[in-house]
Design an enzyme around this catalytic site. Structure first.
Site, short mmCIF file in Angstrom:
data_model
loop_
_atom_site.label_atom_id
_atom_site.label_comp_id
_atom_site.label_asym_id
_atom_site.label_seq_id
_atom_site.Cartn_x
_atom_site.Cartn_y
_atom_site.Cartn_z
N ASN A 158 0.82 -1.21 0.00
CA ASN A 158 0.00 0.00 0.00
C ASN A 158 0.86 1.27 0.00
O ASN A 158 1.66 1.49 0.90
CB ASN A 158 -0.91 -0.02 1.24
N HIS A 162 -15.17 -4.71 10.98
CA HIS A 162 -14.75 -3.39 11.46
C HIS A 162 -15.93 -2.50 11.74
O HIS A 162 -16.88 -2.46 10.96
CB HIS A 162 -13.87 -2.71 10.43
N ARG A 194 -13.80 -5.30 15.29
CA ARG A 194 -12.80 -4.33 15.70
C ARG A 194 -13.46 -2.98 15.87
O ARG A 194 -14.21 -2.53 14.98
CB ARG A 194 -11.69 -4.24 14.63
N TYR A 227 -6.83 7.36 12.79
CA TYR A 227 -6.74 6.10 12.04
C TYR A 227 -7.95 5.20 12.34
O TYR A 227 -8.33 5.04 13.50
CB TYR A 227 -5.45 5.34 12.42
N ASP A 245 -7.18 -1.56 17.54
CA ASP A 245 -5.86 -1.34 16.93
C ASP A 245 -5.32 0.01 17.39
O ASP A 245 -5.90 1.05 17.07
CB ASP A 245 -6.02 -1.36 15.40
N HIS A 258 -2.36 1.00 16.48
CA HIS A 258 -1.65 1.42 15.27
C HIS A 258 -0.31 2.09 15.56
O HIS A 258 -0.02 3.19 15.07
CB HIS A 258 -2.55 2.32 14.42
N GLU A 278 -4.08 -4.45 19.36
CA GLU A 278 -3.15 -4.64 18.24
C GLU A 278 -2.13 -3.51 18.15
O GLU A 278 -2.47 -2.33 18.37
CB GLU A 278 -3.98 -4.69 16.95
N GLU A 318 1.69 -6.80 11.56
CA GLU A 318 1.23 -6.58 10.18
C GLU A 318 2.31 -5.96 9.31
O GLU A 318 2.30 -6.13 8.10
CB GLU A 318 -0.06 -5.75 10.14
N ARG A 362 0.12 -11.18 13.34
CA ARG A 362 -0.68 -10.34 12.45
C ARG A 362 -0.19 -10.31 11.00
O ARG A 362 -0.74 -9.59 10.16
CB ARG A 362 -0.67 -8.89 12.98
N HIS A 379 -3.46 -10.38 8.89
CA HIS A 379 -3.88 -9.07 8.39
C HIS A 379 -4.77 -9.25 7.16
O HIS A 379 -4.40 -9.97 6.24
CB HIS A 379 -2.60 -8.31 8.01
N ASP A 429 -6.15 -3.67 1.29
CA ASP A 429 -4.91 -3.62 0.49
C ASP A 429 -4.26 -5.00 0.36
O ASP A 429 -3.27 -5.12 -0.38
CB ASP A 429 -3.92 -2.57 1.01
N GLU A 435 -8.72 -11.37 9.91
CA GLU A 435 -9.32 -10.08 9.59
C GLU A 435 -9.98 -10.16 8.21
O GLU A 435 -9.40 -10.70 7.27
CB GLU A 435 -8.26 -8.97 9.58
O1 EZ4 Z 1 -3.07 0.40 8.36
O2 EZ4 Z 1 -3.65 -2.00 5.80
O3 EZ4 Z 1 -5.17 -3.65 11.07
N1 EZ4 Z 1 -5.17 -3.07 10.05
C1 EZ4 Z 1 -4.44 -2.00 9.74
C2 EZ4 Z 1 -4.55 -1.50 8.33
C3 EZ4 Z 1 -3.26 -0.88 7.84
C4 EZ4 Z 1 -3.28 -0.77 6.33
C5 EZ4 Z 1 -1.93 -0.36 5.80
O4 EZ4 Z 1 -1.86 -0.54 4.44
O5 EZ4 Z 1 -3.72 -1.51 10.58
O6 EZ4 Z 1 -5.60 -0.57 8.23
CO CO Z 2 -3.50 -2.96 12.20
#
Ligand code: EZ4
Ligand code: CO
Length: 406
Positions: free
Chosen positions: A35, A120, A145, A157, A214, A216, A240, A266, A287, A316, A320, A343
């Site tokens: 991505n 999600h 999630r 995010y 997540d 992130h 996560e 991930e 992940r 993951h 993407d 996921e």
């Molecule tokens: O940010 O796939 O758990 N999922 C994630 C995703 C990632 C994207 C990055 O390309 O964290 O949303």
């Molecule tokens: Co993630």
């Protein structure tokens, strides 16, 4: 192998696909989508891998993997490992087609009847979030999630710009633009807000609904420890990426302070990224994806290593990961003993027109289907309507302008 083509298309979002054909005309597909850096993998494949494949025996999957990994001398990294993954999955697709079996049969056969998947939900406030969860339950998801806006932060995010009150949850962080978008971040505001959101969700949906979250990559170890502890009353399935993944030692500190299960990986690309984490049992769910960790061959080794320590898979599966990468993951999910959860973010109708798939989705569970191979075909005519468009993931700045992990 007689030919290998790199297919770049943007049906809703960008995808890079490798299509390999054997001397006998058997076709295999592999996903090489990275991505926001798609063309780097396309070039790696076109310029440096495809010429090495022509004339090689398509059945020598292990030898080809080792040749591409060790033979490049420059090891690991997302570009290299996505390219190797695409070759690996295409060769597994071919081998399974020649055998006349769905890929999971070559991986040991089914260990379960279906693959539990999580969906999600997100909201700009709590009522919108609760509606979003209900909408995903109506889509069949039994594990969800939960991501939330945070007062004082403009764009967070994982929160969809539009409320998803029905149908497919449509969230894609990468934006089609010549430059990446800038977002903002405030860790204190986030830590103050999130536990109350989970309290509201538990009050509404009761104790049994599996909930995931997540972070992130945004927290320091001690902040992550505090969040994990604060979320314990709400019994998360996992927290996560609570800290940036590069520092495996960070989870030692988090682990000392909380029993909230942890998922990470991930952005990892090889088993070496898990070395300390697995050996010291610092986390609970792997992940990684087939697409970014070197294919079925390499991800199988990661989950087999993790299995010795009762660590499970949680691959993951955002949009993407192309339908090719998802299909490969579903075969592995069905076969490995230490499966945890998968996921699942449904692709757009435009994506599904390019990638024709055989998987099924019923009562919270996915199944890859019984077609020989991985069960995906690529429609060149449909793809021709969707040329590549530059797109980037966003990045973060703190209030004072400092770049922060996104
Ligand atoms: O940010 O796939 O758990 N999922 C994630 C995703 C990632 C994207 C990055 O390309 O964290 O949303
Ligand atoms: Co993630």
């Amino acid at each position: 192998m007689r030919s290998a083509e790199v297919l770049v298309a943007s049906p809703g979002r960008n995808f890079v696909t490798l299509r390999v054909m054997t001397e006998d005309g058997v076709v295999g597909l592999g996903d090489a989508t990275l991505n926001g850096r798609e063309l780097a993998v396309a070039s790696y494949l076109t310029d440096h891998v495809v010429p090495l494949l022509l004339g090689r025996d398509a059945h020598r999957i292990e030898d080809t993997w080792q040749f591409l990994y060790r033979g490049a001398y420059w090891r690991r990294g997302p570009v290299t490992m996505a390219a190797i993954a695409a070759v690996d999955v295409a060769l597994w697709d071919i081998k399974a087609k020649v055998a006349g079996l769905p890929l999971y049969q070559l991986l040991g056969g089914a260990s379960r009847t279906g693959v539990m998947a999580y969906g999600h939900a997100s909201g700009r406030d709590v009522p919108e979030l609760l509606d979003s969860i209900r909408a995903q339950q109506a889509e069949g998801f039994r594990s969800i999630r939960v991501q939330t806006s945070v007062p004082g932060i403009d764009k967070v995010y994982g929160v969809a710009a539009q409320p998803s009150t029905s149908g497919r949850y449509d969230y894609e962080p990468a934006q089609r633009a010549p430059l990446p978008a800038e977002e903002d971040w405030d860790t204190s505001a986030y830590l103050r807000h999130v536990p109350g959101v989970f309290e509201a969700v538990r009050n509404e949906f009761g104790p049994a609904l599996p909930l995931l979250h997540d972070a992130h990559h945004r927290l320091t170890p001690i902040q992550a420890a505090r969040l994990g502890r604060a979320l314990e009353p709400y019994d998360l399935f996992w927290l996560e990426d609570c800290t940036p993944g590069e520092n495996q030692d960070a989870l030692r500190l988090v682990r000392q302070h909380t029993t909230t299960p942890l998922a990470i990986g991930e952005v990892f690309t090889t088993v070496w990224d898990y070395q300390t984490l697995v050996r010291e049992q610092l986390f609970d769910y792997v992940r990684s994806s087939v697409t970014h960790a070197g294919g079925v061959t390499a991800l199988r080794r990661i989950v087999d290593y993790a299995a010795q320590y009762q660590i499970k898979s949680g691959f993951h599966g955002p949009t993407d990961i192309s339908p090719v990468g998802m299909a490969a993951a579903l075969h592995l999910d069905l076969a490995v003993h230490n499966f945890g959860i998968q996921e699942y973010m449904q692709h757009s109708a435009a994506t599904d027109e390019v990638f024709r798939q055989t998987f099924t989705w019923a009562d919270g569970h996915l199944h890859p289907g019984e077609e020989p191979g991985i069960g995906v075909t690529y429609d060149d005519d449909a793809a021709a309507h969707h040329p590549y468009q530059a797109a980037y993931l966003p990045f973060n700045r703190l209030k004072d302008g400092t770049v922060h992990d996104w």
